[in-house]
Design a protein around this motif. Structure first.
Motif, mmCIF file in Angstrom:
data_model
loop_
_atom_site.group_PDB
_atom_site.id
_atom_site.type_symbol
_atom_site.label_atom_id
_atom_site.label_comp_id
_atom_site.label_asym_id
_atom_site.label_seq_id
_atom_site.Cartn_x
_atom_site.Cartn_y
_atom_site.Cartn_z
ATOM 1 N N ALA A 198 -11.130 -25.642 -26.686
ATOM 2 C CA ALA A 198 -10.261 -26.366 -27.628
ATOM 3 C C ALA A 198 -9.551 -27.532 -26.938
ATOM 4 C CB ALA A 198 -9.250 -25.415 -28.248
ATOM 5 N N GLU A 199 -9.196 -27.350 -25.668
ATOM 6 C CA GLU A 199 -8.520 -28.420 -24.918
ATOM 7 C C GLU A 199 -9.419 -29.636 -24.719
ATOM 8 O OE1 GLU A 199 -7.160 -26.623 -21.323
ATOM 9 O OE2 GLU A 199 -5.575 -25.456 -22.308
ATOM 10 N N ASP A 219 -9.730 -14.781 -25.470
ATOM 11 C CA ASP A 219 -9.277 -16.113 -25.881
ATOM 12 C C ASP A 219 -9.387 -17.166 -24.775
ATOM 13 O OD1 ASP A 219 -8.668 -15.391 -28.431
ATOM 14 O OD2 ASP A 219 -6.519 -15.124 -28.098
ATOM 15 N N LYS A 250 -9.912 -21.185 -25.675
ATOM 16 C CA LYS A 250 -8.737 -22.049 -25.450
ATOM 17 C C LYS A 250 -9.105 -23.235 -24.571
ATOM 18 C CE LYS A 250 -4.973 -18.711 -26.113
ATOM 19 N NZ LYS A 250 -3.931 -17.878 -25.459
ATOM 20 N N HIS A 306 -11.728 -17.401 -33.345
ATOM 21 C CA HIS A 306 -11.057 -18.447 -32.567
ATOM 22 C C HIS A 306 -10.864 -19.766 -33.313
ATOM 23 C CE1 HIS A 306 -11.544 -15.647 -29.297
ATOM 24 N NE2 HIS A 306 -12.857 -15.674 -29.425
ATOM 25 N N LEU A 342 -7.621 -21.841 -33.172
ATOM 26 C CA LEU A 342 -7.232 -22.488 -31.907
ATOM 27 C C LEU A 342 -7.554 -23.976 -31.900
ATOM 28 C CD1 LEU A 342 -8.535 -19.844 -29.322
ATOM 29 C CD2 LEU A 342 -6.145 -20.247 -29.971
ATOM 30 N N ASN A 391 -8.027 -27.864 -33.554
ATOM 31 C CA ASN A 391 -7.445 -28.798 -34.523
ATOM 32 C C ASN A 391 -8.521 -29.529 -35.322
ATOM 33 O OD1 ASN A 391 -4.718 -28.315 -33.762
ATOM 34 N ND2 ASN A 391 -5.010 -29.629 -31.966
#
Length: 247
Positions: A153-154, A146, A150, A176, A179, A181
């Motif tokens: 995604a940020e 992950d 992650k 994933h 994770l 939006n």
């Protein structure tokens, strides 16, 4: 817009053309920041999906499966449900870059060898200076980890392209997806190799003669085992055609 699907050996393909698909379906979802999963499937992927239920569940969960491969188009005609046209991963990738360029969208590239992804990233920046390339990473990763997703995604990318080869690229997206939006996710296979200039795409003549697969095999002979899926696919479609004709 009313969406129409055609089923080929249990896999539902979107029946559209590139202009309609991009402008009527994909563009509104991008502008609304609606999460979207697109799979571009050829006969190899259909065969693999029908032999591996876990993978089949993943691609059927996608918002759209597009016909990437002349074999899919031919099969739809044999089954008297002709799809409008091929919507290939490479062409769709470039259409996404074009929209991202116009709307200053954020793009992330994942996959291929380190030298290839670096060359592909440079090419994207050169050809589409208006988009924001927020990052890229080679494809030699543990798809279960992950940590990388992650961090991606940020960055809040609008478009995430994965060139990990099937089934890994779709499995990565599925694992994933939660994770993120927002974002349009699509596996693009060897498209980064073409973008980087490592592999040449078949000339238009080969494409029109429906021999793009042969051109690619000549360039990458190691793909011959994967090509064995093609005759199996054709045989199954032919059998299904006979069943449909008798019913």
């Amino acid at each position: 817009m009313t969406e129409k699907f055609v089923e080929i050996l249990t896999i539902p393909f979107i029946d559209s053309n590139m202009d309609e698909f991009m402008n009527g379906m994909i563009y509104p979802r991008l502008m609304n920041q609606e999460k979207t999963f697109v799979v571009t499937a050829n006969p190899e992927i259909v065969e693999y999906a029908n032999e591996h239920q876990d993978y089949k569940d993943i691609i059927i969960s996608a918002d759209y499966i597009t016909p990437d491969g002349v074999g899919i188009i031919m099969a739809s005609k044999w089954l008297n449900q002709p799809l409008q046209e091929r919507i290939t991963g490479f062409d769709l990738m470039n259409e996404l870059f074009r929209v991202a360029d116009e709307k200053a969208l954020k793009v992330y590239l994942l996959g291929a060898e380190e030298s290839v992804i670096e060359a592909a990233a440079l090419k994207v920046k050169e050809l589409y200076p208006g988009l924001e390339l927020v990052g890229y990473n080679h494809g030699y990763i543990d798809i279960k980890d992950d940590t990388l997703p992650k961090s991606i995604a940020e960055l809040e990318p609008d478009i995430i392209l994965t060139a990990l080869g099937f089934p890994r690229q779709e499995k990565w997206v599925s694992r994933h997806y939660a994770l993120f939006n927002k974002g349009l996710f699509m596996g693009v296979g060897g498209s980064f190799d073409v973008l980087a200039g490592k592999v040449n795409r078949a000339p238009v003549f080969w494409q029109k003669m429906r021999l793009e697969w042969l051109y690619r095999l000549i360039q990458q002979p190691s793909r011959w085992k994967r090509m064995l899926a093609l005759p199996r696919f054709v045989l199954k479609v032919r059998r299904l055609r006979k069943t449909v004709q008798r019913s």
